[in-house]
Design a protein around this motif. Structure first.
Motif, PDB file in Angstrom:
ATOM      1  N   LEU A 127       4.677   5.572   0.417  1.00 20.17           N
ATOM      2  CA  LEU A 127       3.597   4.666   0.014  1.00 20.17           C
ATOM      3  C   LEU A 127       3.202   4.855  -1.442  1.00 20.17           C
ATOM      4  CD1 LEU A 127       1.303   2.657   0.777  1.00 20.17           C
ATOM      5  CD2 LEU A 127      -0.009   4.624   1.575  1.00 20.17           C
ATOM      6  N   LEU A 131       3.966   2.105  -4.500  1.00 18.38           N
ATOM      7  CA  LEU A 131       2.873   1.430  -5.203  1.00 18.38           C
ATOM      8  C   LEU A 131       2.933   1.704  -6.705  1.00 18.38           C
ATOM      9  CD1 LEU A 131      -0.131   1.901  -2.736  1.00 18.38           C
ATOM     10  CD2 LEU A 131       1.309  -0.116  -3.036  1.00 18.38           C
ATOM     11  N   ARG A 163      -0.624 -10.234  10.881  1.00 19.86           N
ATOM     12  CA  ARG A 163      -1.673  -9.910   9.911  1.00 19.86           C
ATOM     13  C   ARG A 163      -1.894 -11.046   8.926  1.00 19.86           C
ATOM     14  NH1 ARG A 163      -1.078  -4.414   6.442  1.00 19.86           N
ATOM     15  NH2 ARG A 163      -2.290  -3.390   8.046  1.00 19.86           N
TER      16      ARG A 163
ATOM     17  N   GLY B 125      -2.958   9.075   2.695  1.00 19.44           N
ATOM     18  CA  GLY B 125      -1.947  10.110   2.804  1.00 19.44           C
ATOM     19  C   GLY B 125      -0.569   9.560   3.002  1.00 19.44           C
ATOM     20  N   LEU B 127       2.330   7.778   4.583  1.00 22.14           N
ATOM     21  CA  LEU B 127       2.392   6.639   5.499  1.00 22.14           C
ATOM     22  C   LEU B 127       3.062   6.998   6.824  1.00 22.14           C
ATOM     23  CD1 LEU B 127       2.150   3.558   6.019  1.00 22.14           C
ATOM     24  CD2 LEU B 127       4.320   3.287   4.800  1.00 22.14           C
ATOM     25  N   LEU B 131       1.090   7.305  10.488  1.00 21.11           N
ATOM     26  CA  LEU B 131       1.395   6.384  11.593  1.00 21.11           C
ATOM     27  C   LEU B 131       1.858   7.149  12.826  1.00 21.11           C
ATOM     28  CD1 LEU B 131       3.140   3.406   9.754  1.00 21.11           C
ATOM     29  CD2 LEU B 131       0.763   3.566  10.547  1.00 21.11           C
ATOM     30  N   ASP B 145      -6.480  -3.238  13.328  1.00 19.89           N
ATOM     31  CA  ASP B 145      -5.446  -2.963  12.338  1.00 19.89           C
ATOM     32  C   ASP B 145      -5.536  -1.499  11.899  1.00 19.89           C
ATOM     33  OD1 ASP B 145      -3.287  -3.441  10.617  1.00 19.89           O
ATOM     34  OD2 ASP B 145      -4.126  -5.313   9.866  1.00 19.89           O
ATOM     35  N   ILE B 146      -4.502  -1.054  11.225  1.00 20.63           N
ATOM     36  CA  ILE B 146      -4.445   0.307  10.675  1.00 20.63           C
ATOM     37  C   ILE B 146      -4.118   0.165   9.197  1.00 20.63           C
ATOM     38  CG2 ILE B 146      -3.224   2.534  10.747  1.00 20.63           C
ATOM     39  CD1 ILE B 146      -4.560   1.938  13.411  1.00 20.63           C
ATOM     40  N   GLU B 147      -4.909   0.763   8.343  1.00 17.48           N
ATOM     41  CA  GLU B 147      -4.629   0.735   6.910  1.00 17.48           C
ATOM     42  C   GLU B 147      -4.355   2.163   6.427  1.00 17.48           C
ATOM     43  OE1 GLU B 147      -4.250  -1.679   4.807  1.00 17.48           O
ATOM     44  OE2 GLU B 147      -5.269  -3.441   5.607  1.00 17.48           O
ATOM     45  N   VAL B 148      -3.110   2.429   6.038  1.00 17.92           N
ATOM     46  CA  VAL B 148      -2.789   3.704   5.398  1.00 17.92           C
ATOM     47  C   VAL B 148      -2.710   3.430   3.902  1.00 17.92           C
ATOM     48  CG1 VAL B 148      -1.200   5.650   5.264  1.00 17.92           C
ATOM     49  CG2 VAL B 148      -1.458   4.407   7.419  1.00 17.92           C
ATOM     50  N   VAL B 149      -3.524   4.123   3.134  1.00 14.58           N
ATOM     51  CA  VAL B 149      -3.618   3.837   1.698  1.00 14.58           C
ATOM     52  C   VAL B 149      -3.241   5.065   0.876  1.00 14.58           C
ATOM     53  CG1 VAL B 149      -5.394   2.075   2.032  1.00 14.58           C
ATOM     54  CG2 VAL B 149      -6.092   4.442   1.615  1.00 14.58           C
ATOM     55  N   ALA B 150      -2.841   4.813  -0.372  1.00 19.67           N
ATOM     56  CA  ALA B 150      -2.434   5.905  -1.250  1.00 19.67           C
ATOM     57  C   ALA B 150      -3.635   6.577  -1.901  1.00 19.67           C
ATOM     58  CB  ALA B 150      -1.483   5.382  -2.329  1.00 19.67           C
TER      59      ALA B 150
END
Lengths: 233, 233
Positions: A127, A131, A163, B125, B127, B131, B145-150
């Motif tokens: 990720l 990005l 989504r 963290g 991805l 998950l 929904d699930i949002e994995v962000v940097a």
């Protein structure tokens, strides 16, 4: 136009060069373990480590470099010096910091497509690294969203379609991997364009092409994408 | 109810225990470099490596273990044997394969909340690892929904709100980090609930609390979340 086409681009080896840098890193790996193993044997052990751990580690530079470290210990019977192992961490630094080298025609293609159809990126891997590369490549401005996913399978593509409220038949995926960018799209009723890259990672090579159909296409160059999509509307 | 509340939960150290396993790994690191450095010095070098690379590597187990390998080489002047460095890759295996140990009351809290308000997870963290943990913890069924962000900054939260068409004032974020789960939410006009965890990573410790306001709250236990949200409606 009741339901417009939406176009998704893969990133690694579709918008920018990726696998060639991994190949260079594998070459470095062969060199540092050369005192203990021939290149073929070294690559076999490395690929075994990658394959055994991909479910636990996922894709990307960090997974690859941890696999190289474990494989170098294995191949050398733990005789490899720390100073040499450390060069594998340096490889991780280099691969992660590497400038993003766009493929010829990629920027023009995504820009042209985005002027006519809603466009986004669906890319697999790390990720944080993906990005950063998207930012450096300056292509987010052509996209209504960016999806970095852990796995490109039918379930993942279905989740993305839900989504963004896209009907399967209205999605066209552009990418270099038959396994990731073509086959699962056909499974869910979407369309796909395959643009082969010179090098394909061993874990991505598909045994066979999907059966010919009017739902997937093969192009030699990303520059031909806008015209192909135009012909499908 | 013209615009309902939406509730987002952080995951690491909010829904399940995380930092304590990293602490155990740091303890292992101190032990393997003990021939060359005191624990304090070892931790200082490791934290320097983590801090210097977090922009390039991002968060998570693989970044942490590559930092430990580089730091172990540094601290030992490259004298550390390969067999010992390899135990750090084993640590990566263990941390990634570790069972997800839910925090007391977490499942009940997210289930109860999800019965009344649209609920999702926003976690930072790796991805692939996040998950996997969400799947093992079996909490996705409570989430739309699930949002994995940097990175958990204001820009990221704004992007998530846009994607899901949520107005800032209707979002309540629940998490253990003032830096990640509270401060940026206040910046964008949302609300936040802070539930401190016993251990906080050195790169996550905030110097000071945000000023007291009616937009952020502190609870001792996740079990108190449903009642607090009820009181805000």
């Amino acid at each position: 136009m009741s339901s417009p086409l939406t176009v998704a681009f893969d990133a690694d080896d579709t918008l920018w060069h990726n696998e060639d840098a991994f190949e260079a890193a594998e070459h470095h790996f062969n060199e540092i373990v050369a005192p203990w193993a021939e290149a073929d044997e070294a690559q076999r052990v490395l690929l075994d480590f990658e394959r055994a751990r991909v479910g636990l580690y996922g894709y990307g530079v960090k997974s690859f470099c941890l696999a190289m470290i474990a494989a170098a210990c294995e191949v050398s019977n733990n005789e490899i010096p720390a100073a040499v192992l450390r060069t594998i961490v340096d490889t991780a630094d280099e691969l992660l910091a590497m400038p993003t080298k766009l493929i010829d025609g990629a920027t023009e293609a995504i820009e042209t497509v985005s002027e006519k159809w809603p466009t986004f990126i669906i890319t697999k891997g790390d990720l944080h690294h993906q990005l950063r590369r998207i930012e450096i490549a300056d292509v987010a401005k052509y996209c209504f969203d960016i999806e970095v996913v852990a796995e490109k399978d039918a379930a993942t593509y279905r989740r993305i379609l839900r989504r963004h409220r896209i009907e399967p038949k209205n999605l066209i995926m552009i990418g270099n991997s038959v396994v990731s960018d073509v086959a699962p799209l056909l499974d869910i009723g979407a369309r796909a364009v395959h643009i082969p890259y010179d090098v394909t990672w061993a874990l991505e090579t598909a045994a066979v092409d999907p059966a010919p159909s009017d739902r997937w296409f093969r192009l030699e160059s990303i520059s031909d994408v806008p015209q192909l999509i135009e012909s499908l509307v």
